[in-house]
Design a protein around this motif. Structure first.
Motif, PDB file in Angstrom:
ATOM      1  N   THR A   1     -15.971  -7.377   6.978  1.00 57.96           N
ATOM      2  CA  THR A   1     -16.199  -8.791   6.687  1.00 57.96           C
ATOM      3  C   THR A   1     -14.880  -9.542   6.559  1.00 57.96           C
ATOM      4  O   THR A   1     -14.829 -10.639   6.001  1.00 57.96           O
ATOM      5  CB  THR A   1     -17.005  -8.948   5.382  1.00 57.96           C
ATOM      6  N   GLY A   2     -13.801  -8.935   7.065  1.00 55.56           N
ATOM      7  CA  GLY A   2     -12.487  -9.545   6.924  1.00 55.56           C
ATOM      8  C   GLY A   2     -11.781  -8.977   5.708  1.00 55.56           C
ATOM      9  O   GLY A   2     -12.053  -7.854   5.292  1.00 55.56           O
ATOM     10  N   THR A   3     -10.876  -9.741   5.134  1.00 56.06           N
ATOM     11  CA  THR A   3     -10.158  -9.237   3.967  1.00 56.06           C
ATOM     12  C   THR A   3     -11.089  -9.195   2.755  1.00 56.06           C
ATOM     13  O   THR A   3     -11.836 -10.144   2.510  1.00 56.06           O
ATOM     14  CB  THR A   3      -8.940 -10.121   3.639  1.00 56.06           C
ATOM     15  N   PRO A   4     -11.076  -8.105   1.989  1.00 54.83           N
ATOM     16  CA  PRO A   4     -12.004  -7.944   0.860  1.00 54.83           C
ATOM     17  C   PRO A   4     -11.695  -8.904  -0.291  1.00 54.83           C
ATOM     18  O   PRO A   4     -10.612  -9.488  -0.366  1.00 54.83           O
ATOM     19  CB  PRO A   4     -11.778  -6.484   0.423  1.00 54.83           C
ATOM     20  N   HIS A   5     -12.661  -9.025  -1.184  1.00 54.53           N
ATOM     21  CA  HIS A   5     -12.443  -9.827  -2.384  1.00 54.53           C
ATOM     22  C   HIS A   5     -12.188  -8.907  -3.582  1.00 54.53           C
ATOM     23  O   HIS A   5     -12.214  -7.676  -3.469  1.00 54.53           O
ATOM     24  CB  HIS A   5     -13.611 -10.793  -2.634  1.00 54.53           C
ATOM     25  N   LEU A   6     -11.929  -9.520  -4.699  1.00 50.43           N
ATOM     26  CA  LEU A   6     -11.589  -8.797  -5.929  1.00 50.43           C
ATOM     27  C   LEU A   6     -12.628  -7.748  -6.286  1.00 50.43           C
ATOM     28  O   LEU A   6     -12.302  -6.616  -6.655  1.00 50.43           O
ATOM     29  CB  LEU A   6     -11.434  -9.809  -7.067  1.00 50.43           C
ATOM     30  N   GLY A   7     -13.922  -8.107  -6.156  1.00 50.02           N
ATOM     31  CA  GLY A   7     -14.995  -7.167  -6.485  1.00 50.02           C
ATOM     32  C   GLY A   7     -15.004  -5.962  -5.556  1.00 50.02           C
ATOM     33  O   GLY A   7     -15.226  -4.834  -5.998  1.00 50.02           O
ATOM     34  N   ASN A   8     -14.769  -6.195  -4.243  1.00 49.40           N
ATOM     35  CA  ASN A   8     -14.683  -5.084  -3.286  1.00 49.40           C
ATOM     36  C   ASN A   8     -13.562  -4.127  -3.669  1.00 49.40           C
ATOM     37  O   ASN A   8     -13.721  -2.901  -3.640  1.00 49.40           O
ATOM     38  CB  ASN A   8     -14.385  -5.590  -1.867  1.00 49.40           C
TER      39      ASN A   8
ATOM     40  N   THR B   1     -15.218 -16.819  -5.845  1.00 45.62           N
ATOM     41  CA  THR B   1     -14.771 -15.514  -5.364  1.00 45.62           C
ATOM     42  C   THR B   1     -13.262 -15.499  -5.160  1.00 45.62           C
ATOM     43  O   THR B   1     -12.711 -16.376  -4.484  1.00 45.62           O
ATOM     44  CB  THR B   1     -15.475 -15.177  -4.030  1.00 45.62           C
ATOM     45  N   VAL B   2     -12.609 -14.499  -5.730  1.00 41.02           N
ATOM     46  CA  VAL B   2     -11.167 -14.330  -5.549  1.00 41.02           C
ATOM     47  C   VAL B   2     -10.938 -13.332  -4.420  1.00 41.02           C
ATOM     48  O   VAL B   2     -11.366 -12.180  -4.500  1.00 41.02           O
ATOM     49  CB  VAL B   2     -10.504 -13.813  -6.840  1.00 41.02           C
ATOM     50  N   ASN B   3     -10.276 -13.785  -3.358  1.00 40.19           N
ATOM     51  CA  ASN B   3      -9.949 -12.903  -2.247  1.00 40.19           C
ATOM     52  C   ASN B   3      -8.573 -12.287  -2.473  1.00 40.19           C
ATOM     53  O   ASN B   3      -7.684 -12.940  -3.049  1.00 40.19           O
ATOM     54  CB  ASN B   3      -9.974 -13.684  -0.934  1.00 40.19           C
ATOM     55  N   ILE B   4      -8.381 -11.066  -1.994  1.00 44.05           N
ATOM     56  CA  ILE B   4      -7.112 -10.392  -2.298  1.00 44.05           C
ATOM     57  C   ILE B   4      -5.931 -11.019  -1.563  1.00 44.05           C
ATOM     58  O   ILE B   4      -4.779 -10.732  -1.895  1.00 44.05           O
ATOM     59  CB  ILE B   4      -7.177  -8.868  -2.043  1.00 44.05           C
ATOM     60  N   VAL B   5      -6.207 -11.901  -0.582  1.00 45.86           N
ATOM     61  CA  VAL B   5      -5.105 -12.591   0.100  1.00 45.86           C
ATOM     62  C   VAL B   5      -4.929 -14.026  -0.402  1.00 45.86           C
ATOM     63  O   VAL B   5      -4.130 -14.779   0.153  1.00 45.86           O
ATOM     64  CB  VAL B   5      -5.313 -12.604   1.629  1.00 45.86           C
ATOM     65  N   ASP B   6      -5.656 -14.400  -1.441  1.00 47.86           N
ATOM     66  CA  ASP B   6      -5.470 -15.736  -2.007  1.00 47.86           C
ATOM     67  C   ASP B   6      -4.041 -15.925  -2.502  1.00 47.86           C
ATOM     68  O   ASP B   6      -3.419 -14.985  -3.023  1.00 47.86           O
ATOM     69  CB  ASP B   6      -6.434 -15.959  -3.184  1.00 47.86           C
ATOM     70  N   SER B   7      -3.538 -17.134  -2.377  1.00 49.07           N
ATOM     71  CA  SER B   7      -2.201 -17.441  -2.889  1.00 49.07           C
ATOM     72  C   SER B   7      -2.241 -17.490  -4.414  1.00 49.07           C
ATOM     73  O   SER B   7      -3.317 -17.661  -5.008  1.00 49.07           O
ATOM     74  CB  SER B   7      -1.732 -18.792  -2.346  1.00 49.07           C
TER      75      SER B   7
ATOM     76  N   LEU C   1     -10.180  -5.740  12.397  1.00 48.84           N
ATOM     77  CA  LEU C   1      -8.729  -5.582  12.235  1.00 48.84           C
ATOM     78  C   LEU C   1      -8.275  -6.004  10.838  1.00 48.84           C
ATOM     79  O   LEU C   1      -7.457  -5.323  10.203  1.00 48.84           O
ATOM     80  CB  LEU C   1      -7.992  -6.396  13.300  1.00 48.84           C
ATOM     81  N   ASP C   2      -8.831  -7.122  10.337  1.00 53.62           N
ATOM     82  CA  ASP C   2      -8.429  -7.618   9.015  1.00 53.62           C
ATOM     83  C   ASP C   2      -8.863  -6.654   7.907  1.00 53.62           C
ATOM     84  O   ASP C   2      -8.114  -6.423   6.944  1.00 53.62           O
ATOM     85  CB  ASP C   2      -9.022  -9.000   8.759  1.00 53.62           C
ATOM     86  N   THR C   3     -10.064  -6.100   8.033  1.00 57.71           N
ATOM     87  CA  THR C   3     -10.543  -5.140   7.038  1.00 57.71           C
ATOM     88  C   THR C   3      -9.681  -3.883   7.058  1.00 57.71           C
ATOM     89  O   THR C   3      -9.331  -3.346   6.007  1.00 57.71           O
ATOM     90  CB  THR C   3     -12.017  -4.776   7.299  1.00 57.71           C
ATOM     91  N   THR C   4      -9.335  -3.435   8.248  1.00 58.66           N
ATOM     92  CA  THR C   4      -8.474  -2.246   8.376  1.00 58.66           C
ATOM     93  C   THR C   4      -7.113  -2.496   7.751  1.00 58.66           C
ATOM     94  O   THR C   4      -6.603  -1.663   6.992  1.00 58.66           O
ATOM     95  CB  THR C   4      -8.318  -1.860   9.861  1.00 58.66           C
ATOM     96  N   ALA C   5      -6.516  -3.640   8.054  1.00 55.90           N
ATOM     97  CA  ALA C   5      -5.215  -3.977   7.474  1.00 55.90           C
ATOM     98  C   ALA C   5      -5.289  -4.001   5.953  1.00 55.90           C
ATOM     99  O   ALA C   5      -4.392  -3.500   5.254  1.00 55.90           O
ATOM    100  CB  ALA C   5      -4.745  -5.339   8.001  1.00 55.90           C
ATOM    101  N   ALA C   6      -6.380  -4.561   5.439  1.00 58.89           N
ATOM    102  CA  ALA C   6      -6.524  -4.696   3.987  1.00 58.89           C
ATOM    103  C   ALA C   6      -6.637  -3.347   3.298  1.00 58.89           C
ATOM    104  O   ALA C   6      -5.972  -3.096   2.284  1.00 58.89           O
ATOM    105  CB  ALA C   6      -7.737  -5.562   3.656  1.00 58.89           C
ATOM    106  N   ILE C   7      -7.471  -2.443   3.834  1.00 56.81           N
ATOM    107  CA  ILE C   7      -7.643  -1.176   3.120  1.00 56.81           C
ATOM    108  C   ILE C   7      -6.417  -0.273   3.266  1.00 56.81           C
ATOM    109  O   ILE C   7      -6.107   0.502   2.360  1.00 56.81           O
ATOM    110  CB  ILE C   7      -8.950  -0.447   3.523  1.00 56.81           C
TER     111      ILE C   7
END
Length: 329
Positions: free
Chosen positions: A13-20, A206-212, A62-68
């Protein structure tokens, strides 16, 4: 607990959020250190149960892979691969689907909940994806599956399917056991009675892990609490403040008791900023690494392809034996 093989997956789903991150990925990182046989899959086949544009899906993978990877998943310590690159997942799902009755699938809460987004009709894929989940797990003779509370019923289906197969064809599959996450379920910052979700229409929820850092500060400043200024932990009576305490404890590694001790004397307005700063510090190096990895698409593709090759080597002899057992050869 004797663990022979762990399997788990994440939808792209792209870059994960804080809960993920707190509920699943952080646990994945720990498990790859503790178990010698671990498989983590980007579940791109499952993602088709909800409509996706092809270009969006490709980028999300690709974004999910980069994130994990940035969160600490190490392809040298686990098999990290794309589900659709190992065709045995789909082939085994067909065999297992022929052992699964429709009424059982209709009772699963995810079917009832998600078909509402498809005009209350729902697709065959949406109905049967728990069978594909069972195939994902059983294809590798996995013994343990890290799951959240909302996936326990789906794992129970996989357990039942394994037992049904064993009864029909002889003892073959281990019955997989759950590894339940010990992290408190992270709730929406705007409605602390529901879990944090990427699909929440409220952007501040929702807080995303790539949020500024500025975005993180804003979201915590606007987090729903109550009219009591003291910081306490009472999930039933004070869900908003308790959610902040859970997040604070999870990102710092402290216990709830330790967090409350450190926060004694703070009002909730100041406490929100303490939690925001803890989250910013936790995600700063991860955010930086994600950006770096996203610039190297060929590396991400190679990681997934190499992982799929190793997963296929593991799956192929197991699936060949399944083919023999059911009479295909």
């Amino acid at each position: 607990m004797v663990v022979d093989r762990i399997f788990s997956g994440i939808q792209p789903t792209g870059t994960p959020h804080l809960g993920n991150y707190l509920g699943a990925i952080q646990n994945w990182v720990n498990l790859q250190e503790e178990c010698s046989s671990v498989l983590y899959s980007i579940m791109d086949m499952h993602s088709l149960t909800m409509p996706k544009e092809p270009a969006v899906l490709r980028q999300n993978i690709l974004d999910t892979t980069a994130a994990i990877l940035a969160c600490g998943i190490d392809p040298k310590k686990c098999f990290l691969f794309r589900q659709s690159l190992v065709s045995e997942h789909a082939e085994l799902a067909w065999i297992l689907g022929c052992l699964t009755n429709v009424p059982r699938l209709l009772r699963l809460p995810q079917w009832k909940m998600k078909r509402a987004s498809q005009n209350n009709e729902g697709t065959v894929g949406l109905l049967t994806y728990p069978v594909l989940q069972a195939a994902d797990i059983l294809l590798y003779k996995s013994t343990h599956v890290p799951v959240g509370e909302d996936q326990v019923l789906h794992l129970e289906l996989a357990q039942d399917i394994a037992q049904h197969f064993n009864k029909k064809y002889g003892e073959f599959f281990p019955v997989p056991k759950a590894i339940l996450s010990t992290t408190k379920k992270i709730k929406s910052l705007r409605d602390p009675t529901v879990k944090m979700s990427k699909s929440d229409p409220q952007k501040l929820a929702t807080v995303n892990i790539v949020d500024s850092p500025d975005e993180i500060v804003l979201k915590f400043r606007k987090a729903v609490t109550d009219f009591t200024s003291e910081v306490t932990y009472d999930p039933a009576g004070r869900p908003g403040v308790s959610n902040l305490v859970s997040i604070h404890a999870a990102v710092t590694g402290l216990s709830i008791k330790e967090v409350l001790h450190q926060s004694a004397g703070l009002d909730t307005a100041h406490y929100k900023m303490v939690v925001a700063e803890s989250v910013i510090q936790k995600f700063a190096p991860i955010r930086s690494e994600i950006k770096k990895l996203q610039e190297d698409t060929s590396h991400l593709i190679k990681v997934l392809e190499d992982g799929a090759e190793k997963a296929k080597e593991l799956a192929a002899p197991i699936y060949q034996e399944i083919r023999r057992l059911v009479g295909f050869q």
